[in-house]
Enzyme design. Structure first.
Site, PDB file in Angstrom:
ATOM      1  CG  ASN A  87      -1.534   1.338   1.414  1.00  0.00           C
ATOM      2  OD1 ASN A  87      -2.589   1.781   0.684  1.00  0.00           O
ATOM      3  ND2 ASN A  87      -1.144   1.948   2.612  1.00  0.00           N
ATOM      4  CE1 TYR A 153       0.803   8.410  -7.367  1.00  0.00           C
ATOM      5  CE2 TYR A 153      -0.885   8.877  -8.868  1.00  0.00           C
ATOM      6  CZ  TYR A 153      -0.485   8.091  -7.926  1.00  0.00           C
ATOM      7  OH  TYR A 153      -1.510   7.528  -6.981  1.00  0.00           O
ATOM      8  CB  THR A 188      -6.259   9.553   2.169  1.00  0.00           C
ATOM      9  OG1 THR A 188      -5.644   9.603   0.909  1.00  0.00           O
ATOM     10  CG2 THR A 188      -7.674   8.323   1.705  1.00  0.00           C
TER      11      THR A 188
END
Length: 254
Positions: A87, A153, A188
């Site tokens: 993760n 990314y 998040t």
């Protein structure tokens, strides 16, 4: 005890939510993170709330020496890992490739790609020996579509997608499942980290629609592990209802 789940980047976001979900279902946990105080707090809360065992490992997945030292030293009783969830990951910078910050590039590549490889390389032999296991790699909708100013990314998450496919092929003889979960917009710490603490920019990303919550992704990850031994979800994309892919999102206006 139902089994052992190994989760990287468990101090916040998806990682913490997945730790809480699996703990609530009675699994023991190995959780990793860079923030020692936060990791130990998560450990304490999970033990108190769910009565499970939790082994915290404090290291940065980018640090090959630390990964290669700490993971092999975990007690033998903890080596029967049923599920590895890669993760740990992040996005930094949001600029055209000719103006990109090279240090940010290194951090993303070292975390999102090399960190996943370092951890997997240490855990997979234990799964192979048992001919049993499940690897879940957390990707992104950025693994499926490249968006403007997302360049490096997006490249790292495309790599996660490719590595997931490669793992699935290489591990076929050992009955090891490999699932790639690709979340879309999720509120998040992700955007706060990407914009280096600029809360205003981070909040604006999710303005006008309800994004995914960390608990949504945790629920999906848990579901993928509950299927019969002969069934594996290979590739799964999850988005908010108002998001079609990495660059099409419908936002309500005031």
């Amino acid at each position: 005890m139902k089994g052992i789940i190994f989760i990287t980047g468990a101090t916040a976001g998806f990682g913490e939510a997945m730790a809480r979900k699996f703990a609530s279902e009675g699994y023991d946990l190995i959780i990793t993170g860079r923030r020692e105080e936060r990791l130990e707090q998560v450990q304490k809360e999970l033990i108190e709330q769910y009565g499970i065992k939790v082994l915290p490992l404090i290291f940065d997945v980018r640090n090959k020496e630390a990964v290669n030292t700490i993971i092999p030293m975990i007690p033998e009783a903890w080596q029967n890992i049923d599920v590895l969830i890669n993760n740990a990951g992040l996005a930094l910078d949001f600029s055209t490739i000719d103006e990109g910050n090279m240090d940010d590039w290194d951090t993303m590549i070292d975390t999102n790609v090399k960190g996943l490889l370092y951890v997997s390389r240490n855990v997979i032999p234990w799964m192979k020996a048992r001919k049993k296991g499940h690897i879940i790699n957390i990707g992104s909708t950025a693994a499926k579509h490249v968006y403007q100013k997302g360049n490096v990314y997006c490249a790292t998450k495309h790599a996660v997608d490719a590595l997931s496919q490669a793992m699935r092929i290489d591990l076929l003889p050992y009955h090891i499942k490999v699932t790639a979960i690709h979340p879309g917009a999720a509120e998040t710490e992700f955007s706060l980290v990407r914009f280096k603490g600029d809360a205003g920019k981070a909040a604006n990303v999710y303005k006008g629609f309800e994004p995914l919550h960390a608990e949504d992704v945790a629920q999906v990850a848990y579901f993928c592990t509950t299927l019969p031994p002969h069934v594996c979800i290979n590739d799964l994309v999850i988005t908010p209802t108002q998001q079609a892919n990495a660059y099409y999102t419908y936002k309500e206006t005031d």
